[in-house]
Each structure stands twice: as C-alpha cells, then as structure tokens.
Design an enzyme around this catalytic site. Structure first.
Site, PDB file in Angstrom:
ATOM      1  N   GLY A   1       0.834  -1.199   0.000  1.00 39.00           N
ATOM      2  CA  GLY A   1       0.000   0.000   0.000  1.00 39.00           C
ATOM      3  C   GLY A   1       0.857   1.232   0.000  1.00 39.00           C
ATOM      4  N   GLY A   2       0.173   2.389   0.086  1.00 39.26           N
ATOM      5  CA  GLY A   2       0.889   3.654   0.046  1.00 39.26           C
ATOM      6  C   GLY A   2       1.837   3.821   1.213  1.00 39.26           C
TER       7      GLY A   2
ATOM      8  CB  VAL B   1       2.058  -5.709   5.343  1.00 42.39           C
ATOM      9  CG1 VAL B   1       1.890  -6.458   6.662  1.00 42.39           C
ATOM     10  CG2 VAL B   1       1.695  -4.237   5.534  1.00 42.39           C
TER      11      VAL B   1
ATOM     12  CG  ASP C   1      -5.591   6.799   6.406  1.00 48.06           C
ATOM     13  OD1 ASP C   1      -6.617   7.157   5.780  1.00 48.06           O
ATOM     14  OD2 ASP C   1      -4.671   6.151   5.875  1.00 48.06           O
TER      15      ASP C   1
END
Length: 938
Positions: free
Chosen positions: A25-26, A30, A145
């Site tokens: 992701g941004g 992971v 977020d």
C-alpha cells in the site's frame, strides 16, 4: 495476480525472518514474518524511503509509534518493535506488530452480497473500532486515516485497528519553535494539509484545516454507513468529486438502501456525519455508548424472538397470530404518532433507587428542561400540579408517584404521563423513562439507558429523552432542530444541577427568596450556567432589586448560545427587560417565542406585561387571557389583565379578575397592591384595611406603608404621607431592597414638587439617589430638579440617563421628553415645552405627566381650550394611574383652563371638585392656598 515483493523472501531483518508478502500500500509493504527468538508469527511493515529519508519525519514517527505501542487495548493491534535494517540502498525502517489471522474489513465487504453486511455485525464492528479510538483519544493519539483497509477482522469476530500513528509520518515537519514543538505536534495536525483517504475524510480534513479527535468520529461514521448501505455516503468519479460531496452533500437515508436497518442507527449516523464538528458527537465515547445501547435493544428483541421459538407447535401457532397482530399494531402506531401536538403530558417524580440524595428532584427537572425545548411536547405546568394536589386535599409538595400522576391526568383529561426511575447497576446507573396512558395505565412507550458514572447521568438522561420524543411521534426534523443535550444546555456538573433543581422546587412553591441561595450555589459550582443566571435575574427582579437582576441577566445573555431554543428566547427577553429596557425588542422576542412555542404560557404572560408598560392595553388583555387559558393557576396574567382593564376604566371587570386570584389562592404582594388600589378607587376603606392587615409581619411589609403614603398624598395629606413614607423607606432599606426605597423616595419627591414644596422634594430626591442610582430613581429625580428650576442638576441627570440607558424605551420615549419640557416651562418657554412633548410616546403609560405638563404649557400661553382638553384627558382616564396626585390637581387645572375660555360655570365646578377631593388637605399646601385665592376672586 499478486504483486511481487520488492524484498527477498527469506531475508532476515534483525531477529525476524520474512516468510511471505501479505500486501502492499501507500504506506509500504507488509510481510508475514517469524520472530526467531520467541518463535511466533509477526507482521512486518517496511516503510517506503520517501517517508523515511527525512530524519524529522522519522523522529516524529518513532515518537508516535512509541505512544501507540503503549496503548494496551484488545481492539488495537499490538506493536512489538520499531527498528531499521541495512539494505543495498541504505537503511529500511520497519514496524513489527502482532500477526492477525483474518481479513481486512475491505475484504470482508468485498465478499458480502451487494457489498453490505448485516446491521448487527456492522454495529458490532463499529463498536469495537470506537472502543479502540476511545482508548487512543484518551491517550492523546488520533488515527487520522480510519478506513476498511486499516481494520482487521479475525475469524472469531474480534476487530483490530491498524496503523495508529502512521498517518503522522506522511505530514511535513512543523517548524521547530521551542522544545515543546514535538510534543504539541502529537496532539494536533497543522492547518493547511489535506491528509487521509478522500472517501473517509472529514470536512475539516478535506478543507486542510486543523483536525482533532472528532475527525476520527466522522471517518468511523462513513465506514459504518458503508458497511450497512453497501456504498459510501459521499461518492464521486474523482477524488475531487468525493471531497466536494463531503463538503456539500447530505448522505442518502439508510432506509433507501438498507430497509432493515434500525431507525436509531439513522439517528446515530446523522449525528456522526454532521459537517460542523461542533454538532457531531464530541467524543467517541458518546458514540460508543449509543452503539452499545442500540446493541442491547436489538439483543432484547432477539431474546424475545428466541423465547417464542422455544414454545411448542400448538402455542407457536397462537403466538404467530399474536405476533402478526403485534406487528400490525406496531406498524399502525408507527404510522400514527402516539402523541400529537394537541396533547399535554404530565411528569411524575422520578423513583430514586440509588439511595443517593443527589438524584432526588434533579432528574425530573432535567427531563422537564429537555422536553420543554421542543414545541412538540406540552408539559402540564408544575404550578398546576401543585394546585391540583391541593384540590385533592393533599399536600402541595407531595411526591407525585405514577399512581398519583394518573389520578391528576384523569382529573385534567390529560392523555399520558411520563414516569422515570434511576437504579444502580454495579458502578453504573440505569435510567428508565416510560410514557403511560392515563386511561388504561398501560405503557405507551419506554426508553432505557445506562450511565457509566454519576457525572454521566445527565448525559444519559438527555439521550433517553431524545429517543422517547421520537417514539412518542416527534418528527426527526423537529428533534434535530430542538435537541440541545442537557449537559450542554444547562451544566455538566451534577452538584450544580442539583442546587438548580432545589431552587426551582422552592420557587415553584412560592418561596422565591429561599431559592436565591441555591441558584447562587449553582453558579458557584458552574460559572457558565446560563439558566441559573437567568433565574437569578428573575428572582432579584421580582424581589425589588433590578440592579442585581440586570447583572445576572447580562451574565445569562453572555452564555445564551449554550442553551436550548426556548431558554435562549427567555434569556434574550430577560436581557431586554432588565439590561437594555428596550420594550420593543422584548415584544419582538416574545412574539417569536409565542410563534415557536404556542402552548407555553409564560410567553403571553410576559407579552401582557410589556404591552401594559407601553399603554397598549387591548393587546395586553388578549395576551393575558391567552396565558390564563393555557395555565389558569398562575397569578401573573390575572394581575396583568386587571391592570389593563383598570387602565381602560373597566373597574368592575378588573375587580372580578383580581377576585379570581384570591379564589384560586394565588395571592402575592403585587396582587394585594392592586387590590388596595382598587379598594381606594372605590372608597372601600374596609378593603384597604384588609390588605394592610395582610402585610403585617411579611418580609415586604414596607409596601403597605407605601400604599398609605400614596393614598394620603392623593388626598392632600402631605404630612401624614411623609410619615408613612419614612416608615416605608426604613423597612425597605432593612429588607435589603434599597432600589425599592430609592424609587419610593424619588416618587415622593415628585409629589412634593407638584405640591410646591421644592425644599422637601429636593431632600427626598437626594435621599433616593443616595440609596440607589437606577432606572427607577434617576428619571424621577431629574424631573424633580426640572420642576423645581434646578436646571444644571437636571441636565447632569439627563446626561447620565442618556449614557446609562440609551436603549431604554420608557426613559427615551417618556421620561426624557417630560424632563426637557419641565425645564422649558420653568424657563417660561411654553412653546418649546410643547415641542419637547411632541417626542413623548406611549402616553397612556406615562402616569398623566405628558398631559399635565402640556396643560400647564397651554395655560401659560393663554390657550384655554387646548388646556381644557389635556386636563380632561386625565379626568377621563383615572385608571391610567389611580393614586396619582395629578388626578385631583387636574380638577384645578381644568378650572383655570375654563376661566381662560370664559366658561365660568365649568371653572367654578372645577374648583369645587378640587376642594372636594382635597377637603381635608393640609391647609398650608401651596395648591390649596392658590386655589382658594383664585376661587375667592370669582
């Protein structure tokens, strides 16, 4: 196809080994890893170099991550370690967290039919997220977020919120001003930066404004809506379109896309998604409470269904028929509100099962305030409850149980009453509200909430009251318009609210002076308590201390925006009553109050008072009668009605109206004052004596001495009047009502001035101003100085009046023109005096002064016909001021005016009428001496 890893699988980072790529992701990649020391699976997030090349960002990230790692909460993913490992391109920063076997909420929604999940599951997930956020917010950490990608759902349903603190890493470093800069950065996000995922941004995030914990609440609301509806509440083809929708649009109602969602969830989402953060839930804990209460309601319903299913088949068939009937009845009553705006409900006293006396009386008063803010519900006035108890041969302060409430409802033909209770539940409190049919005694609706502490009881009560309003039939739009939470509209302090409730109990029972210390205690405990300041203004105003009333009315006005709509209107009215004196703004505010709350009886009562002060007696009569219709057991509107009727010379109707006050046992000092005036007007010495006897031993016994001082002056018994006045002023001063004593002294000074005793008048005026300089004493003292040709002193007082009371209607429109006209008369400028009096307005309320001064000016100009008209106005309207000495003096003025026109018969009769009115007057009074001399020359 899975995105390939950018780091070699099998590689070691410290004592961790990468096993497989879990996602990208941004904020980085992971990996599933193994902790080779503790032999456990972990998740490793490798952070992109773009975020870690800036040492300032890394330092802030490390601080934030350490703080997040201290959060020990089952719904927050555990951070084991933050670190860095060497790579070909330098150092790679990583975070090690617990490994959660499950799926992200985004994945859960993706495999759900139509992209939505059952409301019960959505509420459970949202509750767990809210619990995580509550723990973080209490530690001073915002997420910034919140979105489905940052929420993991385990196979057993446990929710874990990810990436606390990582959003902080994406922000530019703030300028370092001092050593506290990094600490401050942890608690707030700088204005001007648009951070977060667009679909889940709050309006303030979208605008790049400084954010706080309420931003996370909005984002959670968006996510909850999406879980239930299967789509986002704010949509668009591009990120800019989404942001525009967040700033501009309202979410579509849940009923259109999730018809099975509970109505209460719609209300919760409506509040969580308010554009203005001040209208949102102020803490995530409040949102969590509402979600938990909704879960308990649904669990209760589910248990009921489960009980039904456990019955045998034969009973099930019967129950099925009953359920069908119940569903039909439920649908019917939800289509047809339980109550309408035409119904009146009564509040019973709360049942306090906690053994904590702080709740005695407090919750009933809190519920009354919360329900009174809506125009939908009409509460049976507490004063009428007390009166009804008396008629039932019970004590007026008797506790109103549910059984007693039902009896009162039956006697008054009320549809329902509301009973409440509070009970302990461990360290919590359970508050129950129940609307009960007065005819059948069966519950119409009920609401139950929990409070986690004593400090949260008022919050919980407010929430329960709002829900009950909806169940009873109030529209959602009405609730949204009139739903100021109780703790915001009054006080968050239980102790302050308890003192406030005790004060109201005393005031309702007619013990206003005893209520004042309790109101004082309330504002000592909460210096922002607007309603307590407002009540103090009323108490001091009614007790003859307008200066203190003005002080507290101003304080209430300063905090009025924290109150509900009805209280805000009342406070505004009191402000213009006691502070500005602007009667037209008073009336404007009261008309708005009457329009918004047409069944609230104090509005027309106060309108009647204001109209009387302006001499608009027909309007006063209409408003007073409307107030009596709404509440026939309230003394004030009868007094205002009698005042208006008396002013219109409708003496018999006025007397009958006053009699109703005493028939209903609503007597008060102002009512006895009016009765004395009425008896004096009729020459009823026995009736006058009855009122004097009543006053003996009372705290305000001084009023009776003043009645007698005024009556003596009316008859020309000046020395006797002075004796009574001294006693009145002495007693009023000792009763701590110096403003009343000041008014008495300056009114007596005015009588002395028109009687030609300026030496005594000057002394009385000076005494009045020494006692108190206020809107009662200053204009009277100024008029005394003008009448007694003390022009310089009069001008000084006029300047003081202009500066102190620029908006006061009576001072600007009545007193100042009179004072200026009197000064012109003393200068021999009768024409200029008439010019000054042209500015005088509301002359019906001016106690004959404009007519008297105008008559004197016309006599000075030898214009007998015009003078006759003015003095005749006084004689035709005795009810304007029944005890004014200007009334008998108008006979003398008429005699002189008639002489100027050559009407000797009319002049002769004028003198005779004056002598009859003053047959036993002190013989050395200048008007008596002058009248006799003039009469003898005829």
């Amino acid at each position: 196809m899975e995105t390939p890893a950018t780091v070699e699988i099998g590689r070691d980072f410290g004592h961790y080994r990468l096993l497989s790529l879990l996602g990208k992701g941004g904020m980085g990649e992971v990996y599933l890893g193994e902790d080779m020391l503790l032999k456990r699976k972990v998740a490793l997030k490798l952070l992109p170099a773009v975020f870690t090349n800036d040492t300032g960002r890394v330092r802030r990230f490390a601080q934030e991550a350490r703080a997040a790692s201290a959060l020990n909460h089952p719904n927050i993913i555990t951070i084991h370690e933050i670190g860095e490992a060497p790579t070909e391109n330098g150092a790679t920063h990583y975070i090690v967290t617990e490994y959660v076997e499950g799926e992200t909420l985004r994945q859960r929604l993706a495999r759900a039919p139509l992209g939505r999940i059952e409301a019960s599951e959505a509420i459970d997930i949202a509750s767990q997220i809210a619990a995580a956020l509550s723990a973080a917010h209490e530690a001073g950490i915002m997420h910034r977020d919140i979105k489905p990608e940052n929420v993991m759902v385990r196979r057993d349903g446990l929710v874990k919120v990810l990436d606390f603190g990582l959003a902080k890493l994406t922000e530019p470093a703030p300028p370092v001003i001092d050593t506290q800069a990094s600490t401050l950065a942890r608690n707030s996000t700088e204005a001007g930066m648009v951070m977060g995922t667009p679909r889940y941004m709050s309006p303030e995030q979208a605008r790049g404004e400084k954010v706080d914990a309420r931003t996370d609440i909005f984002s959670l609301g968006v996510m909850l809506y999406e879980m239930v509806a299967g789509r986002a509440p704010f949509a668009g083809g591009t990120s800019n379109d989404v942001i525009a929708a967040i700033l501009r649009d309202a979410p579509s109602p849940l009923a259109g896309c999730a018809p099975n969602a509970p109505p209460e969830l719609e209300r919760i989402l409506s509040r969580a998604l308010r554009k203005d953060r001040d209208e949102r839930y102020q803490t995530v804990k409040e949102l969590l409470r509402d979600l938990k209460n909704l879960t308990r309601e649904r669990a209760f319903d589910a248990r009921l269904v489960g009980e039904i299913k456990r019955h045998n088949v034969e009973v099930a068939l019967i129950l099925a028929a009953l359920i069908i009937a119940a569903v039909a009845a439920y649908s019917y009553f939800n289509r047809q509100p339980i109550l309408t705006e035409k119904d009146t409900v009564l509040l019973a006293d709360f049942e306090n099962r906690t053994n904590d006396p702080i709740f005695d009386g407090m919750l009933k008063q809190g519920l009354a305030i919360q329900l009174q803010q809506t125009p939908f519900l009409n509460l049976f006035p507490e004063a009428r409850v007390r009166h009804e108890l008396t008629l039932m041969r019970r004590q007026p302060n008797e506790r109103v149980t549910a059984e007693l409430a039902q009896q009162i409802c039956e006697r008054q033909n009320l549809k329902a009453f509301i009973a409440g209770s509070i009970a302990p539940l461990g360290s919590n409190y359970v508050i129950t509200l129940e609307a009960v049919s007065s005819q059948s005694g069966e519950p119409l609706s009920n609401e139950q909430v929990q409070a986690e502490s004593k400090e949260q009881v008022l919050v919980a009560l407010s929430r329960a009251a709002t829900r009950l309003r909806e169940r009873l039939g109030e529209s959602l739009s009405s609730i949204q318009s009139y739903d100021r939470p109780l703790q915001e509209g009054t006080t968050a302090s239980p102790e302050a609210f308890k003192a406030f409730s005790q004060a109201i109990e005393l005031a309702v029972s007619g013990r206003a002076m005893e209520a004042i210390p309790f109101y004082q205690r309330a504002v000592e405990l909460d210096s922002d308590f607007a309603s307590a300041y407002s009540q103090l203004a009323i108490m001091y105003g009614l007790s003859g201390q307008p200066g203190r009333a003005s002080e507290y009315a101003k304080k209430a006005y300063d905090f009025k925006d924290r109150t509900g709509e009805l209280e805000k209107l009342r406070i505004t009215h009191y402000y213009h009553w006691f502070v500005t004196g602007d009667l037209n703004k008073r009336i404007e505010t009261l008309l708005l109050q009457r329009k918004t709350y047409p069944r609230e009886y104090t509005g027309p009562t106060d309108l009647a008072s204001a109209y009387n002060q302006l001499g608009q007696f027909d309007q006063a009569i209409a408003e007073a009668r409307e107030s009596i219709r709404l509440n026939p057991n309230f003394s004030a509107p009868y007094r205002h009605l009698a005042w208006a009727l008396l002013s219109l010379n409708r003496f018999t109707e006025a007397k009958d109206t006053l009699a109703q006050i005493f028939q209903r046992d609503l007597g008060s000092t102002p009512a006895h004052t009016q009765f004395y005036q009425m008896a004096f007007t009729e020459g009823d010495t026995s009736g006058m004596q009855q009122q004097i006897d009543w006053s003996r031993g009372k705290r305000d016994e001084y009023v009776a001495f003043y009645w007698q001082a005024v009556a003596a002056a009316y008859a020309g018994h000046w020395r006797k009047s002075q004796d009574f006045l001294r006693d009145a002023i002495d007693l009023a001063s000792r009763a701590d009502t110096k403003e009343v004593a000041a008014q008495y002294a300056t009114e007596q000074a005015l009588r002395g001035a028109v009687f030609g005793n300026c030496r005594r008048a000057g002394a009385d005026a000076a005494q009045g101003l020494n006692l108190a300089r206020g809107r009662a004493s200053l204009p009277r003292a100024a008029l005394v100085r003008a009448l007694c040709d003390e022009t310089n002193q009069a001008k000084l007082l006029v300047d003081e009046l202009i500066n102190r009371y620029p908006e006061d209607t009576l001072i600007q429109s009545i007193w100042l023109p009179e004072i200026r006209a009197a000064m012109e008369l003393r200068r021999g400028e009768a024409a200029q005096a008439l010019d000054q009096l042209q500015a005088s307005r509301y002359e019906a309320a001016a106690e004959f002064w404009p007519q008297y001064l105008r008559g004197q000016a016309y006599i000075m100009l030898k214009r007998g016909a015009e003078a006759t008209t003015e003095f005749q106005k006084i004689l035709d309207h005795r009810g304007y001021a029944p005890l004014s000495p200007l009334y008998p003096l108008a006979h003398l003025g008429l005699a002189r005016a008639a002489a100027l026109t050559g009407d000797s018969a009319k002049s002769h009769k004028g003198y005779e009428d004056f002598f009859a009115a003053w047959k036993d007057a002190d013989p050395d009074l200048p008007p008596v001496i002058e009248a006799k001399r003039e009469y003898e020359k005829k």
